[in-house]
Design a protein around this motif. Structure first.
Motif, PDB file in Angstrom:
ATOM      1  N   LEU A 124      30.897  48.670  86.979  1.00  0.00           N
ATOM      2  CA  LEU A 124      30.551  49.598  85.900  1.00  0.00           C
ATOM      3  C   LEU A 124      30.388  48.896  84.553  1.00  0.00           C
ATOM      4  CD1 LEU A 124      33.095  52.397  86.883  1.00  0.00           C
ATOM      5  CD2 LEU A 124      30.610  52.548  87.104  1.00  0.00           C
ATOM      6  N   ALA A 125      30.197  47.592  84.564  1.00  0.00           N
ATOM      7  CA  ALA A 125      30.164  46.822  83.315  1.00  0.00           C
ATOM      8  C   ALA A 125      29.062  47.284  82.373  1.00  0.00           C
ATOM      9  CB  ALA A 125      29.992  45.331  83.629  1.00  0.00           C
ATOM     10  N   ASN A 126      27.939  47.736  82.907  1.00  0.00           N
ATOM     11  CA  ASN A 126      26.806  48.136  82.058  1.00  0.00           C
ATOM     12  C   ASN A 126      26.793  49.623  81.720  1.00  0.00           C
ATOM     13  OD1 ASN A 126      25.654  45.526  81.882  1.00  0.00           O
ATOM     14  ND2 ASN A 126      24.780  45.775  83.940  1.00  0.00           N
ATOM     15  N   VAL A 127      27.810  50.364  82.129  1.00  0.00           N
ATOM     16  CA  VAL A 127      27.900  51.786  81.795  1.00  0.00           C
ATOM     17  C   VAL A 127      28.458  51.913  80.384  1.00  0.00           C
ATOM     18  CG1 VAL A 127      29.016  53.963  82.364  1.00  0.00           C
ATOM     19  CG2 VAL A 127      28.188  52.468  84.195  1.00  0.00           C
ATOM     20  N   GLN A 128      27.612  52.365  79.459  1.00  0.00           N
ATOM     21  CA  GLN A 128      28.002  52.472  78.054  1.00  0.00           C
ATOM     22  C   GLN A 128      28.018  53.902  77.542  1.00  0.00           C
ATOM     23  OE1 GLN A 128      29.078  49.726  76.362  1.00  0.00           O
ATOM     24  NE2 GLN A 128      28.801  48.696  78.341  1.00  0.00           N
ATOM     25  N   SER A 129      27.620  54.847  78.374  1.00  0.00           N
ATOM     26  CA  SER A 129      27.634  56.258  77.973  1.00  0.00           C
ATOM     27  C   SER A 129      27.739  57.115  79.228  1.00  0.00           C
ATOM     28  CB  SER A 129      26.367  56.615  77.190  1.00  0.00           C
ATOM     29  OG  SER A 129      25.227  56.498  78.022  1.00  0.00           O
ATOM     30  N   VAL A 130      27.995  58.407  79.029  1.00  0.00           N
ATOM     31  CA  VAL A 130      28.106  59.326  80.173  1.00  0.00           C
ATOM     32  C   VAL A 130      26.806  59.360  80.965  1.00  0.00           C
ATOM     33  CG1 VAL A 130      28.501  61.729  80.840  1.00  0.00           C
ATOM     34  CG2 VAL A 130      29.825  60.734  78.970  1.00  0.00           C
ATOM     35  N   SER A 131      25.691  59.272  80.269  1.00  0.00           N
ATOM     36  CA  SER A 131      24.396  59.335  80.955  1.00  0.00           C
ATOM     37  C   SER A 131      24.150  58.135  81.870  1.00  0.00           C
ATOM     38  CB  SER A 131      23.265  59.430  79.928  1.00  0.00           C
ATOM     39  OG  SER A 131      23.286  58.299  79.067  1.00  0.00           O
ATOM     40  N   ASP A 132      24.907  57.034  81.677  1.00  0.00           N
ATOM     41  CA  ASP A 132      24.729  55.859  82.539  1.00  0.00           C
ATOM     42  C   ASP A 132      25.477  55.998  83.853  1.00  0.00           C
ATOM     43  OD1 ASP A 132      23.209  54.626  80.582  1.00  0.00           O
ATOM     44  OD2 ASP A 132      24.914  53.563  79.693  1.00  0.00           O
ATOM     45  N   VAL A 133      26.385  56.958  83.962  1.00  0.00           N
ATOM     46  CA  VAL A 133      27.205  57.075  85.172  1.00  0.00           C
ATOM     47  C   VAL A 133      26.374  57.522  86.366  1.00  0.00           C
ATOM     48  CG1 VAL A 133      29.182  58.233  86.219  1.00  0.00           C
ATOM     49  CG2 VAL A 133      29.278  57.548  83.810  1.00  0.00           C
ATOM     50  N   ALA A 134      25.505  58.520  86.157  1.00  0.00           N
ATOM     51  CA  ALA A 134      24.693  59.039  87.258  1.00  0.00           C
ATOM     52  C   ALA A 134      23.801  57.961  87.877  1.00  0.00           C
ATOM     53  CB  ALA A 134      23.866  60.230  86.788  1.00  0.00           C
ATOM     54  N   PRO A 135      23.045  57.170  87.068  1.00  0.00           N
ATOM     55  CA  PRO A 135      22.252  56.089  87.680  1.00  0.00           C
ATOM     56  C   PRO A 135      23.121  55.058  88.409  1.00  0.00           C
ATOM     57  CG  PRO A 135      21.508  56.525  85.442  1.00  0.00           C
ATOM     58  CD  PRO A 135      22.759  57.306  85.636  1.00  0.00           C
TER      59      PRO A 135
ATOM     60  N   ILE B  73      29.884  52.480  94.278  1.00  0.00           N
ATOM     61  CA  ILE B  73      30.295  53.456  93.267  1.00  0.00           C
ATOM     62  C   ILE B  73      30.115  54.873  93.792  1.00  0.00           C
ATOM     63  CG2 ILE B  73      29.760  54.356  90.963  1.00  0.00           C
ATOM     64  CD1 ILE B  73      29.001  51.533  90.130  1.00  0.00           C
ATOM     65  N   LYS B  74      29.001  55.099  94.462  1.00  0.00           N
ATOM     66  CA  LYS B  74      28.739  56.447  94.995  1.00  0.00           C
ATOM     67  C   LYS B  74      29.813  56.866  95.995  1.00  0.00           C
ATOM     68  CE  LYS B  74      25.211  59.139  97.456  1.00  0.00           C
ATOM     69  NZ  LYS B  74      25.224  60.249  96.483  1.00  0.00           N
ATOM     70  N   ALA B  75      30.193  55.943  96.893  1.00  0.00           N
ATOM     71  CA  ALA B  75      31.171  56.287  97.918  1.00  0.00           C
ATOM     72  C   ALA B  75      32.533  56.599  97.312  1.00  0.00           C
ATOM     73  CB  ALA B  75      31.299  55.136  98.922  1.00  0.00           C
ATOM     74  N   ALA B  76      32.910  55.870  96.242  1.00  0.00           N
ATOM     75  CA  ALA B  76      34.248  56.040  95.670  1.00  0.00           C
ATOM     76  C   ALA B  76      34.323  57.167  94.651  1.00  0.00           C
ATOM     77  CB  ALA B  76      34.699  54.730  95.034  1.00  0.00           C
ATOM     78  N   LEU B  77      33.245  57.388  93.877  1.00  0.00           N
ATOM     79  CA  LEU B  77      33.333  58.268  92.710  1.00  0.00           C
ATOM     80  C   LEU B  77      32.413  59.471  92.762  1.00  0.00           C
ATOM     81  CD1 LEU B  77      33.447  55.526  89.896  1.00  0.00           C
ATOM     82  CD2 LEU B  77      35.380  56.682  90.987  1.00  0.00           C
ATOM     83  N   ASP B  78      31.684  59.658  93.842  1.00  0.00           N
ATOM     84  CA  ASP B  78      30.683  60.718  93.873  1.00  0.00           C
ATOM     85  C   ASP B  78      31.294  62.115  93.696  1.00  0.00           C
ATOM     86  OD1 ASP B  78      27.958  61.414  94.054  1.00  0.00           O
ATOM     87  OD2 ASP B  78      28.257  62.102  96.131  1.00  0.00           O
ATOM     88  N   SER B  79      32.533  62.285  94.096  1.00  0.00           N
ATOM     89  CA  SER B  79      33.161  63.616  94.021  1.00  0.00           C
ATOM     90  C   SER B  79      33.755  63.907  92.646  1.00  0.00           C
ATOM     91  CB  SER B  79      34.257  63.731  95.087  1.00  0.00           C
ATOM     92  OG  SER B  79      35.261  62.751  94.878  1.00  0.00           O
ATOM     93  N   TYR B  80      33.729  62.946  91.737  1.00  0.00           N
ATOM     94  CA  TYR B  80      34.313  63.143  90.415  1.00  0.00           C
ATOM     95  C   TYR B  80      33.214  63.392  89.384  1.00  0.00           C
ATOM     96  CZ  TYR B  80      38.612  61.218  92.422  1.00  0.00           C
ATOM     97  OH  TYR B  80      39.728  60.991  93.195  1.00  0.00           O
ATOM     98  N   PRO B  81      33.457  64.251  88.380  1.00  0.00           N
ATOM     99  CA  PRO B  81      32.458  64.495  87.322  1.00  0.00           C
ATOM    100  C   PRO B  81      32.196  63.236  86.513  1.00  0.00           C
ATOM    101  CG  PRO B  81      34.175  66.191  87.326  1.00  0.00           C
ATOM    102  CD  PRO B  81      34.641  65.113  88.238  1.00  0.00           C
ATOM    103  N   ASP B  82      30.948  63.092  86.059  1.00  0.00           N
ATOM    104  CA  ASP B  82      30.575  61.911  85.282  1.00  0.00           C
ATOM    105  C   ASP B  82      31.402  61.794  84.011  1.00  0.00           C
ATOM    106  OD1 ASP B  82      28.750  61.668  87.271  1.00  0.00           O
ATOM    107  OD2 ASP B  82      26.968  62.034  86.008  1.00  0.00           O
ATOM    108  N   GLU B  83      31.688  62.916  83.362  1.00  0.00           N
ATOM    109  CA  GLU B  83      32.441  62.893  82.111  1.00  0.00           C
ATOM    110  C   GLU B  83      33.847  62.324  82.311  1.00  0.00           C
ATOM    111  OE1 GLU B  83      30.867  65.456  83.331  1.00  0.00           O
ATOM    112  OE2 GLU B  83      29.181  65.773  81.933  1.00  0.00           O
ATOM    113  N   GLU B  84      34.503  62.717  83.400  1.00  0.00           N
ATOM    114  CA  GLU B  84      35.853  62.209  83.652  1.00  0.00           C
ATOM    115  C   GLU B  84      35.831  60.727  84.011  1.00  0.00           C
ATOM    116  OE1 GLU B  84      38.266  64.410  86.292  1.00  0.00           O
ATOM    117  OE2 GLU B  84      37.700  66.386  85.494  1.00  0.00           O
ATOM    118  N   ILE B  85      34.821  60.319  84.744  1.00  0.00           N
ATOM    119  CA  ILE B  85      34.701  58.897  85.098  1.00  0.00           C
ATOM    120  C   ILE B  85      34.540  58.060  83.837  1.00  0.00           C
ATOM    121  CG2 ILE B  85      33.227  57.207  86.237  1.00  0.00           C
ATOM    122  CD1 ILE B  85      32.568  59.365  88.302  1.00  0.00           C
TER     123      ILE B  85
END
Length: 619
Positions: free
Chosen positions: A270-281, A289-301
């Motif tokens: 997740l090094a290049n994730v700098q905003s909430v909008s970067d979580v979905a891509p 990332i999808k396998a571990a975090l797909d069930s969690y909301p992007d905002e909480e991640i």
């Protein structure tokens, strides 16, 4: 070339970018980060936010990393040996480009000579392994032993024709002429067919090799800033050709919820994730990332990611050691979680478990002993030096060395650094800071401190930016760590070279010892760590300590070792009191200070009249 393999730990230490490696038919220099095959699947990101924030801040402060760049850690590329797939590799350019023929020509008078040839002159039909003489005969070749480098880390071939002829043109063949059997520089000469010759020992004369051109063969370029430092002779296989700069941290447990643990474990991805909008891509394009975090909301991640980064940045301004010490010395019965995926799990042992009243030692100065059943150490290569190793800071601060070490970068602008993670076990000993402060106040200790400090003042002259004096408390704990590692190796079966130390001798603002402890640990790159032999010594700690101190009383080099005074010596011996290869010096891969600042006269009573022992055997 696929058979020329190195272990991951070697690529970030002994054989990192800029280091020379001998192969069966040639010598190569390990390529910079741009020459590493980092295709998808060949490497793994290493999550360690504390180390990333620490190095990122340091490199940006030194203007060696753009302020907008987010640094990450990656393993070196791993060859998985999959059939039908090109192996992942680290490119290694041929260096040096001068070779000596194995065929010996006798010239009479006990002299022998071998033809000096260039890489481009070798027979391409044989994979550039042999040189073809004018009469058609072939000879195997060996890379020449001598190259040249400057104090900025640049390195290049010696211009042999220029040395012999300077500005005069000459195209006659050249030889290396030998006498005797020692292969010493005094027995070698460079000879040209035109009759000119030069004794190899003259290459040590300052300025004879000319000025540096800023060559960086590991990056396939020249330093854009240029270089005019004088070149110095460097033996290709000598130990002073390469000194890696590696920073290591012990991973600390996170006392957060499950989501935080998942985000922390994926912080490298997740090094290049700098905003909430970067979580979905990130979820969409990264299956892990999808396998571990797909069930969690992007905002909480993203909220958890920000919290982890902010905590790491808060620690990035200084040493990583205080947080580690505070964790080990917390006094909690259990530290971390006893789980296979845990980064750290340790137990503070009850005093009755490790204290043996029959050991003959007064151990009231030891507050606690912690058995570290599982730990994770992350080590990262961030630079290197030549000729002299950069000084090491005792408090864990980074030296003034980054992606570029005196002009010798390991990359041309990469936004990542090579790192490895190792798992193992350890033993932590917490000392009573008040007891150490009382010992430092004694007249005998102050006298010994003055001698050691005089040696430090002499030693620091060789550095442009010398490190701070680590303090007599550090020398005490450092010496004890070496004595303990030798004794533990005899007791538990691990080779002493597999044990490592981490000495905590941290001072407060008033200069008094504030945190004093020793971590002795062993770790391997295997996911399951080590076998528990080191932790198994914890119940026998009193007897092991007594044995180590008893062994330190006498050295096989006494009385010379015990009476050694550091103040009038040069080199690293200026940092030593009573310490030599017969007693306290250990493998440099095990020591965090390259075997400096040691003195067994601080531990126990020796035959020297200038002792100030911290430990006393009960009569």
């Amino acid at each position: 070339m696929t058979k020329n393999a190195q272990r991951l730990s070697q690529v970030i230490s002994t054989f990192g970018p800029g280091a020379m490696v001998d192969l069966p038919t040639r010598s190569v220099v390990i390529g910079g980060l741009e020459l590493w095959d980092m295709r998808s699947g060949s490497f793994s990101p290493i999550p360690e936010p504390r180390l990333v924030a620490r190095l990122e801040k340091f490199l940006k402060d030194q203007n060696r990393l753009p302020q907008t760049t987010n640094l990450s850690l990656r393993t070196p590329p791993v060859d998985h040996g999959r059939p039908g797939q090109m192996p992942s590799c680290v490119a290694a350019p041929v260096f040096p480009a001068w070779f000596v023929c194995d065929q010996v020509e006798s010239t009479g008078g006990g002299l022998r000579r071998r033809r000096l040839v260039r890489w481009q002159d070798l027979d391409t039909a044989g994979g550039r392994r042999r040189f073809v003489f004018d009469d058609g005969k072939k000879s195997d070749t060996t890379p020449i032993r001598f190259v040249c480098a400057c104090k900025n880390g640049h390195m290049q071939d010696i211009e042999w024709r220029w040395l012999l002829h300077r500005s005069e043109p000459c195209h006659n063949p050249m030889w290396i002429e030998e006498k005797g059997t020692s292969a010493d520089a005094d027995d070698l000469e460079v000879v040209c067919g035109c009759g000119k010759r030069l004794a190899m020992r003259q290459l040590f004369i300052a300025g004879l090799l000319g000025d540096c051109r800023g060559e960086r063969p590991w990056l396939l370029d020249r330093d854009p800033n240029g270089c005019n430092q004088p070149l110095k002779l460097l033996t290709r296989t000598a130990t002073n050709t390469y000194f890696p700069q590696v920073d290591t941290v012990i991973s600390l447990p996170s006392a957060e919820d499950e989501l935080t643990k998942l985000v922390e474990s994926l912080s490298g991805e997740l090094a290049n994730v700098q905003s909430v909008s970067d979580v979905a891509p990130a979820k969409r394009f990264n299956s892990k990332i999808k396998a571990a975090l797909d069930s969690y909301p992007d905002e909480e991640i993203f909220a958890r990611l920000v919290r982890i980064r902010e905590g790491a940045v808060a620690e990035s301004g200084g040493s990583a050691k205080p947080a580690e010490f505070d964790m080990f010395a917390s006094g909690r019965a259990e530290i971390g979680q006893n789980a296979p995926t845990a980064k750290l799990y340790a137990q503070t042992l009850p005093r009755a478990t490790w204290l043996d009243p029959d050991s003959g030692l007064d151990l009231s100065s030891i507050k606690s002993v912690v058995a570290v059943h599982r730990l994770r150490a992350v080590s990262c290569l961030y630079g290197f030096t030549r000729f002299e190793a950069a000084p090491t800071s005792s408090d864990g601060e980074l030296e003034d060395v980054g992606l570029a070490v005196h002009g010798a970068p390991i990359s041309q602008g990469a936004d990542w650094l090579p790192a490895i993670e190792q798992f193992g076990e350890g033993l932590f000993i917490h000392f009573d800071e008040a007891a150490i402060a009382g010992w430092l106040a004694k007249t005998e200790t102050r006298a010994r401190h003055d001698l050691l400090h005089e040696g430090y003042l002499n030693w620091r002259k060789k550095f442009a930016k010398p490190p701070k004096y680590p303090g007599t408390a550090y020398t005490l704990l450092h010496s004890l760590a070496h004595a303990l590692m030798t004794e533990i190796a005899l007791d538990c079966g691990y080779p002493s070279s597999s044990l490592k130390e981490r000495v905590y001798a941290l001072h407060g603002t008033d200069g008094a010892p504030e945190r004093c402890g020793i971590l002795i640990y062993t770790a391997t790159a295997g996911a399951q760590g080590t076998l528990g032999g080191l932790v198994g010594t914890a119940p026998r700690f009193s007897r092991i300590l007594a044995g180590a101190l008893d062994r330190a009383r006498v050295c096989s080099n006494d009385p010379v070792c015990a009476d050694h005074e550091p103040d009038d010596h040069g080199g690293d011996r200026a940092t030593h009191g009573a310490a030599c290869h017969g007693c306290l010096l250990i493998a440099e891969t095990s020591c965090e200070m390259r075997n400096t600042f040691l003195d067994r006269n601080l531990l126990v009573e020796t035959m020297s009249p200038q002792c100030s022992p911290f430990f006393c055997f009960e009569s």
